[in-house]
Design a protein around this motif. Structure first.
Motif, mmCIF file in Angstrom:
data_model
loop_
_atom_site.group_PDB
_atom_site.id
_atom_site.type_symbol
_atom_site.label_atom_id
_atom_site.label_comp_id
_atom_site.label_asym_id
_atom_site.label_seq_id
_atom_site.Cartn_x
_atom_site.Cartn_y
_atom_site.Cartn_z
ATOM 1 N N LEU A 1 0.748 -1.543 -0.013
ATOM 2 C CA LEU A 1 -0.531 -0.386 -0.133
ATOM 3 C C LEU A 1 0.796 1.409 0.101
ATOM 4 N N MET A 2 2.050 1.026 0.416
ATOM 5 C CA MET A 2 3.203 2.761 0.318
ATOM 6 C C MET A 2 3.529 2.721 -0.931
ATOM 7 N N THR A 3 2.950 3.124 -1.856
ATOM 8 C CA THR A 3 2.497 3.180 -3.567
ATOM 9 C C THR A 3 2.607 4.464 -3.756
ATOM 10 N N SER A 4 2.877 4.721 -4.770
ATOM 11 C CA SER A 4 2.307 5.904 -5.014
ATOM 12 C C SER A 4 2.140 5.950 -7.169
ATOM 13 N N VAL A 5 0.619 6.699 -7.339
ATOM 14 C CA VAL A 5 1.095 6.001 -8.637
ATOM 15 C C VAL A 5 0.488 7.832 -9.174
ATOM 16 N N ALA A 6 1.235 7.777 -10.383
ATOM 17 C CA ALA A 6 1.114 9.288 -11.004
ATOM 18 C C ALA A 6 0.828 8.706 -12.432
ATOM 19 N N SER A 7 0.036 9.809 -12.744
ATOM 20 C CA SER A 7 -0.186 9.481 -14.504
ATOM 21 C C SER A 7 0.028 10.769 -15.413
ATOM 22 N N ALA A 8 0.368 11.457 -16.191
ATOM 23 C CA ALA A 8 0.456 12.366 -16.860
ATOM 24 C C ALA A 8 -0.413 12.516 -17.888
ATOM 25 N N GLU B 1 -1.440 12.099 -9.053
ATOM 26 C CA GLU B 1 -1.068 11.221 -8.191
ATOM 27 C C GLU B 1 -1.814 10.572 -7.193
ATOM 28 N N THR B 2 -1.883 9.256 -7.025
ATOM 29 C CA THR B 2 -1.986 9.058 -5.785
ATOM 30 C C THR B 2 -1.396 8.283 -4.910
ATOM 31 N N GLU B 3 -1.369 8.767 -3.395
ATOM 32 C CA GLU B 3 -0.403 8.147 -1.941
ATOM 33 C C GLU B 3 -0.903 7.371 -1.150
ATOM 34 N N ALA B 4 -0.580 5.739 -1.239
ATOM 35 C CA ALA B 4 -0.710 5.816 -0.122
ATOM 36 C C ALA B 4 0.169 5.358 1.092
ATOM 37 N N GLU B 5 -0.283 5.429 2.319
ATOM 38 C CA GLU B 5 0.246 5.329 3.254
ATOM 39 C C GLU B 5 0.192 4.552 5.132
ATOM 40 N N TRP B 6 1.169 3.923 4.735
ATOM 41 C CA TRP B 6 1.261 3.074 6.619
ATOM 42 C C TRP B 6 1.506 3.520 7.493
ATOM 43 N N ASN B 7 0.932 4.012 8.933
ATOM 44 C CA ASN B 7 1.881 4.184 9.899
ATOM 45 C C ASN B 7 2.229 3.227 10.688
ATOM 46 N N GLU C 1 -3.867 9.660 -0.323
ATOM 47 C CA GLU C 1 -4.062 11.398 -0.451
ATOM 48 C C GLU C 1 -4.406 10.980 -1.914
ATOM 49 N N LEU C 2 -4.999 12.280 -2.770
ATOM 50 C CA LEU C 2 -5.330 12.180 -3.727
ATOM 51 C C LEU C 2 -4.364 13.212 -4.520
ATOM 52 N N THR C 3 -3.240 13.944 -5.708
ATOM 53 C CA THR C 3 -3.616 14.617 -5.377
ATOM 54 C C THR C 3 -3.394 15.442 -7.244
ATOM 55 N N PRO C 4 -4.656 16.180 -7.570
ATOM 56 C CA PRO C 4 -4.867 16.298 -8.851
ATOM 57 C C PRO C 4 -3.927 17.860 -9.249
ATOM 58 N N GLY C 5 -3.610 17.810 -10.701
ATOM 59 C CA GLY C 5 -2.331 18.888 -11.025
ATOM 60 C C GLY C 5 -2.889 19.308 -12.303
ATOM 61 N N LEU C 6 -2.513 20.840 -12.632
ATOM 62 C CA LEU C 6 -2.168 20.876 -13.818
ATOM 63 C C LEU C 6 -0.824 21.675 -14.116
ATOM 64 N N GLU C 7 -0.567 21.665 -15.369
ATOM 65 C CA GLU C 7 0.817 22.594 -15.781
ATOM 66 C C GLU C 7 0.945 22.823 -16.836
ATOM 67 N N TYR C 8 1.317 23.943 -16.847
ATOM 68 C CA TYR C 8 1.632 24.531 -18.737
ATOM 69 C C TYR C 8 3.073 25.354 -19.010
ATOM 70 N N ILE D 1 9.404 27.617 -19.619
ATOM 71 C CA ILE D 1 8.821 28.047 -17.256
ATOM 72 C C ILE D 1 7.852 27.300 -17.540
ATOM 73 N N VAL D 2 7.928 26.078 -16.693
ATOM 74 C CA VAL D 2 7.009 25.509 -16.303
ATOM 75 C C VAL D 2 5.455 26.246 -15.279
ATOM 76 N N PHE D 3 4.937 26.364 -15.796
ATOM 77 C CA PHE D 3 3.444 27.085 -14.335
ATOM 78 C C PHE D 3 2.951 25.731 -14.114
ATOM 79 N N SER D 4 2.775 25.439 -12.380
ATOM 80 C CA SER D 4 1.782 24.273 -12.175
ATOM 81 C C SER D 4 0.810 24.990 -11.150
ATOM 82 N N LEU D 5 -0.563 24.045 -10.887
ATOM 83 C CA LEU D 5 -1.236 24.429 -10.152
ATOM 84 C C LEU D 5 -2.208 22.770 -9.637
ATOM 85 N N GLU D 6 -1.975 22.801 -8.531
ATOM 86 C CA GLU D 6 -2.749 21.556 -7.640
ATOM 87 C C GLU D 6 -2.880 22.053 -6.703
ATOM 88 N N THR D 7 -2.973 20.978 -5.782
ATOM 89 C CA THR D 7 -3.577 20.991 -4.657
ATOM 90 C C THR D 7 -3.813 18.895 -3.642
#
Length: 125
Positions: free
Chosen positions: A13-20, A33-39, A48-55, A60-66
Motif C-alpha cells: 500500500l505504500m506506493t505512489s501512482v502517478a499519471s500525466a 498522483e495517488t499516495e497510500a501510506e501505512w503508519n 491522498e489524491l493530488t490532482p494538478g495542471l501544468e503549462y 517556464i513550467v507553471f503548475s497548479l495542484e491541491t
C-alpha cells in the motif's frame, strides 16, 4: 504473525501512482498522483489524491495542484476534502547545466489569501 501480515500489506500500500496526460497540443498537462501510506506507530492507513495542471512555455513550467485526503482514521474522508481547500501555485525555470529557479505559493481558498510563498534555486549533478 500479525506484524508480518501488516508489514506485507503496508509494503503493497505504500506506493505512489502517478499519471500525466497532455490535453491536445495546448501545452497543458493534467496529472493525478495517488499516495497510500501505512503508519506503523499509529497503525493507520491514509490515502491522498493530488490532482494538478501544468503549462510549459518558453522554458517556464507553471503548475497548479491541491492535496485531497481520501481515506484516514479508518473511514473515507473525501467529502471533507473540500472544507479547507489549499491550492499550490508554482513556476519553475531551467537555467541549464542542472540549475533551475522556482517560486511557489499556497492559496487558501476559504480565507482568500496567499500563504507560504517561497523562492528556490537548485543545482542537480
Amino acid at each position: 504473525m500479525k506484524f508480518l501480515t501488516t508489514a506485507a500489506a503496508a509494503t503493497l500500500l505504500m506506493t505512489s501512482v502517478a499519471s500525466a496526460n497532455e490535453i491536445g497540443s495546448t501545452g497543458i498537462t493534467w496529472n493525478v498522483e495517488t499516495e497510500a501510506e501505512w503508519n506503523f506507530d499509529d497503525e493507520a492507513l491514509s490515502v491522498e489524491l493530488t490532482p494538478g495542471l501544468e503549462y510549459a512555455t518558453s522554458g517556464i513550467v507553471f503548475s497548479l495542484e491541491t492535496d485531497l485526503d481520501v481515506y484516514g482514521n479508518e473511514e473515507v474522508v473525501l467529502d471533507e476534502a473540500f472544507d479547507a481547500l489549499m491550492v499550490d501555485l508554482g513556476a519553475d525555470y531551467a537555467l541549464g547545466a542542472g540549475m533551475s529557479i522556482g517560486a511557489e505559493t499556497t492559496w487558501d481558498v476559504e480565507e482568500g489569501e496567499m500563504n507560504c510563498t517561497s523562492v528556490t534555486w537548485s543545482l542537480s549533478f
